[in-house]
Each structure stands twice: as structure tokens, then as C-alpha cells.
Design a protein around this motif. Structure first.
Motif, PDB file in Angstrom:
ATOM      1  N   ALA A   1      -1.733   7.018   1.274  1.00 30.65           N
ATOM      2  CA  ALA A   1      -0.352   6.554   1.121  1.00 30.65           C
ATOM      3  C   ALA A   1      -0.181   5.185   1.763  1.00 30.65           C
ATOM      4  O   ALA A   1       0.429   4.286   1.175  1.00 30.65           O
ATOM      5  N   ILE A   2      -0.747   5.000   2.959  1.00 35.20           N
ATOM      6  CA  ILE A   2      -0.609   3.700   3.622  1.00 35.20           C
ATOM      7  C   ILE A   2      -1.368   2.632   2.839  1.00 35.20           C
ATOM      8  O   ILE A   2      -0.899   1.516   2.651  1.00 35.20           O
ATOM      9  N   PHE A   3      -2.522   3.016   2.320  1.00 32.75           N
ATOM     10  CA  PHE A   3      -3.348   2.072   1.572  1.00 32.75           C
ATOM     11  C   PHE A   3      -2.673   1.676   0.257  1.00 32.75           C
ATOM     12  O   PHE A   3      -2.673   0.518  -0.145  1.00 32.75           O
ATOM     13  N   LYS A   4      -2.073   2.654  -0.402  1.00 36.13           N
ATOM     14  CA  LYS A   4      -1.506   2.402  -1.728  1.00 36.13           C
ATOM     15  C   LYS A   4      -0.125   1.762  -1.683  1.00 36.13           C
ATOM     16  O   LYS A   4       0.298   1.122  -2.635  1.00 36.13           O
ATOM     17  N   TYR A   5       0.592   2.001  -0.587  1.00 33.73           N
ATOM     18  CA  TYR A   5       1.933   1.436  -0.531  1.00 33.73           C
ATOM     19  C   TYR A   5       1.820  -0.063  -0.318  1.00 33.73           C
ATOM     20  O   TYR A   5       1.230  -0.522   0.646  1.00 33.73           O
ATOM     21  N   LYS A   6       2.374  -0.824  -1.255  1.00 33.25           N
ATOM     22  CA  LYS A   6       2.283  -2.273  -1.166  1.00 33.25           C
ATOM     23  C   LYS A   6       3.670  -2.853  -1.029  1.00 33.25           C
ATOM     24  O   LYS A   6       4.601  -2.408  -1.681  1.00 33.25           O
ATOM     25  N   LYS A   7       3.754  -3.842  -0.150  1.00 31.49           N
ATOM     26  CA  LYS A   7       5.038  -4.504  -0.024  1.00 31.49           C
ATOM     27  C   LYS A   7       5.202  -5.548  -1.113  1.00 31.49           C
ATOM     28  O   LYS A   7       6.237  -6.168  -1.252  1.00 31.49           O
ATOM     29  N   THR A   8       4.145  -5.778  -1.901  1.00 32.29           N
ATOM     30  CA  THR A   8       4.260  -6.748  -2.983  1.00 32.29           C
ATOM     31  C   THR A   8       4.398  -6.012  -4.312  1.00 32.29           C
ATOM     32  O   THR A   8       4.098  -4.831  -4.401  1.00 32.29           O
TER      33      THR A   8
END
Lengths: 249, 372
Positions: free
Chosen positions: B364-371
């Protein structure tokens, strides 16, 4: 005279492609501290895409840019601390009160409790929302919401504030008041980068750029543009340039 | 840390301002715990019985009495012919037909044997199977009675008989509710944790507020934690409500330690919420998220061993239950409530669920993108 001005946004051949489609093609421009920079273009011209690259939520395909002196590839976190942003969609929390929204964004941008308290009281006073401060944002009329969203976007005193069509759907009186707030922010040294579809608003800007099909076709002060294109108003200038557009909505 | 504090305040304000969700959080455990254990019972009672008695003898009457006295059968029909009885089955008025042949009593006494026929309505295979099994044991019992009646006392004692008696460990009375209630508790925690977390980020995407957060200096981990913690607290709250209700209604409480239960649920919820966040990262609208969540919930529950034991599944399905986090919680709940297992007994479960927690949340942390 321009040379003395401090540059806060500088782009160099900034490009964004989505597959075969070039949304933004090699745009290069500079924005100076404290100016109101109008970023015009028809729907689909690439304004929002360009702006998203500048605020660090879209990675450019090629080209360079610096925002407030920070590189948009590697210093996005520093950029985010120095900018404010108000999106096309209304993006405060409707299920929070006015006060809670102000506190939330103040907290996110690292203001102290004391600062938040004094500044939010000041802001609520200024907007004349004393009686509504504890009401949910959802209950406010659109014009008020937009003014509040703008105030929150500059609450942490950013170097630059990006406004994406901030006055869409707002009545002319509120629009006028909104622009008074923009002037005041610019006067306080905040650079304003604004996209709009209203050509009367373009006249209020210090300089405007007009984007057509992902390319910046013209960039100058409204007065210079009008004389260059021999036009009466910015409306005419825009129509002249945007008529050549191949991309529709 | 300070940013996280503000984000958490926002999440809790939003949750507690949403009256519908709040009501659901309380209504869900109450209603599920009241309804499900009664609705999902394995015990089959009130099997409707149609008797075709061609003999009309004392023995046939005794046999029929044995059926009605067992408590499992409801005698709803006396038919004259087998065909009439079959009509009853077709009309759903009978589950089982018992046909007693003419000369039944005579054959039993003179020839020492006779044949009776059972016909079961197998639309529900489980009911049919159980009906025939019950009927067989009733007939066996009847056999013994006849033998006692006809064999001389002296010879009876010389017949060697092996009788099997069984004792049911951990659930001595084979009370079905003791088995299903811990499972429903596990289901509740899963439902609230997974659904709420998977819809949450998507909601922010839909209304556009996520963009406002993405342009701010919020760190990824702060954002993810601000989404995890509120639902972690809610999940444990629902479990607590569930424990209280199951004690009040059923008198069921863990034979083992509450703390081990909470510790396990805590780790489990971290895994589950990570999975919910993953779901919401992939979905763009609440509708999509809801659909994905529904799909996984259904698979998790069916393969979780809540209603049917995982041991009965074919090998490939049983391997799937190993990667189904819900099956671990259901098992742990049962072990805790019925068996009183300790932390050490559950170490394997703790280990697996911890691995789930690490994998889902890292993803989840890896896949969540702020872009975008």
C-alpha cells in the motif's frame, strides 16, 4: 527593469506526453515574484496538465523547471511547502466546519497552535464569517466556499499560489471580491499563478500567457498583447489565437 | 507527528459526524449476532415425514412411534400408496417417505428379517443425507428392541456387543452456537475494517480532496497511518461490542485470554486495513471499490471456514484458505472461545497474520503515489 525582478517560476521546454498524445509541448516561461500571472487557454489546451507538473503531482516527460528555486524532479517536498494550491474542484472538507478546515490545513503546513488560533480568528473576521465559523462548509454558498478555499490556500503564507479556474460558476460580484483578495495577496508578496476562462479576469493580470494545443502562443502584458494583435480587448486576442486550435474539448 | 495529529483529528471528526456509519457500527454486530447463529444452523430438525404403512401391525406402529418420538421428524402424512406419498414430496409437504411392506411384523418374527424403504427428497442433499442417517439409527434401535423381546435372557448376555460412546471435547454438548458465534465475531471485525478502509481513500479521490492533500507536504506514511488508525480503533470497538452481545445473548465468552484475542485482532486488523487501502488505491470510484470489496469479502467468507469446515474442501481450495486472512481470525476466535488456547498455541497464526500485515502495508505504501 524586468531583469531586476526575482524569478520564482522558471520552466525550460517542459513537456508532458500521455502515450502518443502530447498534452504539453516544450513550454518555457518565467514568472516573477509578486506578479499575477494569467495562464489562459481553451479547454483541453493543456493548462491543468502544465499546472500539475508545476505543483509536483505530475512528473514531466522531459524539460526542466524550478519553483521557488527548487527543482521539480527532486525537490518536490520543498516545493510543496512553499506553494499553495486551489483546484478546479472545490476541495475543502464539506463535512468539517470552517474552523476545522482552517485548523487542518494550518496544521498540515506546520503552523503552531498559537499561529493557527490567532490567524484563523483574523481570517474569519476578515471574511465576515463569525457567525458561520462553526457551521459545516457544506452549508456555505459557492462564492463563500471559493473565497474560503483561496484564503486557506494562502493561509501558510506560501511563496506562490496556484489557482486553477478559481471563479468558475461564481457570480460577478463575488468574482470582483475574489480578485480583490488576489490583489491583496500579490501585494503581500505572494506570486499568483491563475488559470481562467474569463477574459475580463485576464485584463486584471500583470502578464498572461495563452496556450493553444499544448504550446504557449503568446506571453506578455494584456496591454502589449492588445496592441500587438491590434485588438480592443483580451477577448479578441484570445479568439484570434485560440481559433487556430485543433484540439477540442 | 504533528501533521499526523491533525489528520487523525480530521478522520475521527468525519467518522463521528457521519451518523449513518456510526449507527451501522452498532447495529451491525447486534443484528448479525442475533440473526446469523439461528439462521446458519447445521442441525436439522422438523424433517417432514410421510408414512406408507401397508402392514398396520403392532410392530409397524411401534416403528412409527419411534420416528415421531425422536424429535427430528414431524409426521405430516399417512398415505395409502407410495404414489400418493410421492405426490406429497413433489408438493414439498414431505422430506422423507417411510414405506412399511405388508407382512412386516410376520417377516420380522418368522424369518428374522424384513425390508423397509426410505425415500428422501434430495433437493437439499444435506437434509436428505441427515434424514436417512437419522432414520437408519432409529431402525437400528428398533432392531435391538425386537431382539431383546425375542431372545431368551440367558442367551442375550452371551452375545458380544461393542458399543461406541463418544465425548465431544471443547464443545461437549455439540452446541452449534458455540461454534458459529466466534466465527460471526471474526466476520464483523472483517466487515467493518475492510469495507470502511477500502471506501475511505476512494471517497477523497471522488470528491477531489485528495489532490489538496497531495500538493501539501504530508508524507506518505503520515497519510497511510491517518487512514489506518481510525479504522483499527473502530474494528476493535466493534469486536468489543460483539463480545458483550455474545455474552449477553448466548453466554459465550472466551475460555482463553481476552488480551490474546485483542492482540491477535490488532495484528489482523493491520493486515486487513492494509488490504483495504490497497483496494482503494486501485479503485477510482466508490462504486468500483465497493464491487472489489464485495468480491473479496465473499471469497474470504466462503473460504474462511465460517459455515463449512475447510478440511472438507478439495486440496486446491484448501491451499487458498492458507492465503485467506479471514480464515486465520475465524480459527483463532474459535480456538480462544472454545478451547482457551494460549498465545503459544496460536504462535503460528500470529506469525502468518504478521506476514500478511507487513506485505499488504508495504504494498500500500509502495503503490500509493502522490503524483498522478
Amino acid at each position: 527593469m524586468l531583469l531586476e525582478k526575482e524569478i520564482v517560476i522558471k520552466t525550460d521546454k517542459l513537456t508532458k506526453r500521455f502515450g502518443d498524445f502530447t498534452a504539453v509541448s516544450e513550454i518555457s516561461f518565467e514568472v516573477y515574484k509578486g506578479e499575477i500571472f494569467g495562464f489562459l487557454g481553451a479547454n483541453g489546451a493543456g493548462k491543468t496538465t502544465a499546472m500539475k507538473m508545476l505543483i509536483g503531482i505530475s512528473i514531466p516527460t522531459s524539460g526542466n523547471a524550478t519553483i521557488a528555486g527548487f527543482d521539480i524532479y527532486i525537490q518536490t517536498e520543498q516545493i510543496k511547502k512553499s506553494i499553495g494550491y486551489m483546484s478546479q474542484k472545490f476541495s475543502l472538507y464539506e463535512d468539517l466546519t470552517i474552523k476545522e478546515n482552517i485548523q487542518l490545513f494550518g496544521g498540515i503546513y506546520g503552523l503552531s497552535d498559537k499561529e493557527i488560533k490567532s490567524k484563523s480568528e483574523e481570517l474569519i473576521n476578515k471574511l465576515g464569517l463569525n457567525n458561520e465559523a462553526d457551521k459545516l462548509v457544506a452549508s456555505l454558498p459557492l462564492g463563500w466556499k471559493q473565497k474560503l478555499a483561496f484564503s486557506i490556500a494562502i493561509f501558510h503564507q506560501p511563496k506562490i499560489v496556484f489557482l486553477d479556474e478559481p471563479t468558475g460558476g461564481v457570480d460577478p460580484i463575488t468574482r470582483r471580491q475574489f480578485w480583490d483578495m488576489i490583489y491583496e495577496a500579490a501585494h503581500n508578496g505572494i506570486t499568483v499563478f491563475v488559470t481562467t476562462h474569463y477574459m475580463d479576469e485576464a485584463e486584471y493580470c500583470d502578464r498572461v500567457s495563452i496556450m493553444v494545443d499544448g504550446v504557449i502562443q503568446a506571453l506578455d502584458s494584456p496591454a502589449n498583447l492588445k496592441s500587438k494583435y491590434n485588438a480592443e480587448s483580451m477577448d479578441e486576442v484570445f479568439l484570434m489565437l485560440a481559433r487556430g486550435a485543433k484540439r477540442g474539448e | 507527528m504533528r501533521i499526523l495529529k491533525f489528520l487523525l483529528r480530521k478522520e475521527f471528526l468525519q467518522i463521528f459526524r457521519n451518523k449513518l456509519i456510526l449507527r451501522m457500527i452498532f447495529a451491525l454486530p447486534v443484528i448479525q449476532l442475533i440473526l446469523l447463529p439461528y439462521a446458519a444452523t447445521y442441525e436439522i430438525k422438523n424433517i417432514t415425514l410421510s408414512v406408507v404403512d401397508h402392514d398396520h401391525s403392532e410392530y409397524s406402529r411401534k416403528l412409527i412411534n419411534k420416528f415421531t418420538a425422536s424429535g427430528y421428524f414431524l409426521l405430516t402424512d399417512y398415505s395409502n400408496t407410495y404414489k400418493q406419498a410421492l405426490d406429497k414430496v413433489e408438493n414439498d409437504e414431505a422430506d422423507l417417505i417411510v414405506e412399511i411392506p405388508e407382512g412386516f411384523e410376520k417377516d420380522v418374527i418368522r424369518q428374522n428379517e424384513s425390508i423397509i424403504m426410505f425415500s428422501a427428497n434430495a433437493i437439499s442433499g444435506q437434509t436428505a443425507g441427515l434424514a436417512v442417517a437419522y432414520a437408519n439409527s432409529i431402525v437400528k434401535d428398533f432392531n435391538n428392541d425386537v431382539r431383546v423381546e425375542w431372545l431368551p435372557q440367558s442367551r442375550l448376555s452371551s452375545i458380544p456387543v461393542i458399543e461406541i460412546t463418544s465425548s465431544n471435547w471443547f464443545n461437549q454438548l455439540m452446541n452449534y452456537k458455540d461454534f458459529i458465534v466466534p466465527g460471526v465475531l471474526a466476520l464483523l471485525v472483517t466487515l467493518v475494517g475492510y469495507l470502511m478502509s477500502s471506501l475511505n481513500i476512494v471517497k477523497e479521490k471522488e470528491i477531489g480532496t485528495i489532490e489538496q492533500l497531495n500538493v501539501s507536504p504530508i508524507k506518505k506514511y503520515q497519510f497511510i497511518l491517518s487512514k489506518l488508525i481510525p479504522f483499527w480503533v473502530l474494528g476493535l470497538l466493534v469486536m468489543t461490542i460483539g463480545f458483550i452481545i455474545s455474552f449477553i445473548i448466548y453466554g459465550i465468552y472466551p475460555a482463553g485470554s481476552f488480551w490474546v484475542g485483542y492482540l491477535f485482532a490488532g495484528v489482523y486488523l493491520i493486515a486487513l486495513l492494509g488490504f483495504g487501502l490497497l483496494t482503494s488505491i486501485y479503485a477510482d470510484t466508490q462504486q468500483q471499490a465497493m464491487f472489489i470489496a464485495y468480491f473479496f469479502m465473499l471469497v474470504f467468507i466462503l473460504l474462511g471456514g465460517l459455515f463449512s469446515p475447510t478440511e472438507n474442501m478439495p486440496d486446491w481450495a484448501r491451499y487458498l484458505t492458507y492465503i485467506n486472512p479471514v480464515s486465520y481470525l475465524i480459527e483463532v476466535m474459535r480456538m480462544l472461545v472454545l478451547k482457551g488456547s494460549s498465545f503459544w498455541d496460536l504462535r503460528y497464526h500470529f506469525l502468518v497474520v504478521s506476514v500478511f500485515a507487513i506485505v499488504f502495508n508495504s504494498l500500500a505504501i509502495f503503490k500509493y503515489k502522490k503524483t498522478v
